[in-house]
Design an enzyme around this catalytic site. Structure first.
Site: not given
Ligand code: 5GP
Ligand code: ZN
Length: 111
Positions: A84, A97-98
C-alpha cells in the site's frame, strides 16, 4: 525514526514475532492478520514508502518476502503480495512494508 512503530520493532524496543532478519530487511507477523498467513517485510532503515526506495532495497525486500513465503509453505498454492502506498491505498504505517498473505483464496479485483 522517532515515533515510527516499525523502527521500534527494528530496534527491538517494541515486541514483534520476527520470522526473518538479514542486514537490510526484517520480516514479522502482522499484529492483525487478514489470512492464515500474514507477515510483513520491511527495510531496517526508515523509508516512508515504495516511492522513496531505491532499486537495491526493492530487490532485497522481494527476495526476503519470497524466502519467507517458501518457508511458510506457500509456494505450492501461492499467495498475495501487497504494497500500500499513501492514502488512496490505505497505507497506515509510513514505513515501507510488503504484506504477504496466504493460506486461503483471494478475490480479484481487490477492494
Ligand atoms: P498498511 O495499512 O499500512 O498497508 O499496513 C500496516 C499493517 O501493519 C497492518 O496490517 C497492521 O495490522 C500492521 N501493524 C500495525 N502496527 C503493528 C505493530 O505494532 N506490530 C505488528 N506486528 N503489526 C502492526
Ligand atoms: Zn520507521
Amino acid at each position: 525514526m522517532t515515533g515510527c512503530v516499525f523502527c521500534g520493532i527494528v530496534d527491538k524496543r517494541l515486541k514483534a514475532s520476527i520470522i526473518y532478519e538479514d542486514d537490510f530487511c526484517l520480516a514479522f507477523e502482522d499484529i492483525n492478520p487478514q489470512a492464515p498467513v500474514h507477515f510483513l517485510v520491511i527495510p531496517k532503515r526508515h523509508i516512508a514508502d515504495v516511492l522513496e526506495a531505491d532499486k537495491e532495497i526493492k530487490g532485497r525486500l522481494l527476495e526476503a518476502a519470497t524466502i519467507v513465503a517458501r518457508e511458510k509453505g506457500l509456494a505450492d498454492d501461492g499467495f498475495r503480495t501487497v504494497i500500500n502506498c499513501k492514502r488512496h491505498a490505505g497505507q497506515s504505517v509510513d514505513h515501507l512494508h510488503i504484506h504477504i498473505l496466504g493460506g486461503r483464496w483471494f478475490t480479484w479485483p481487490p477492494g
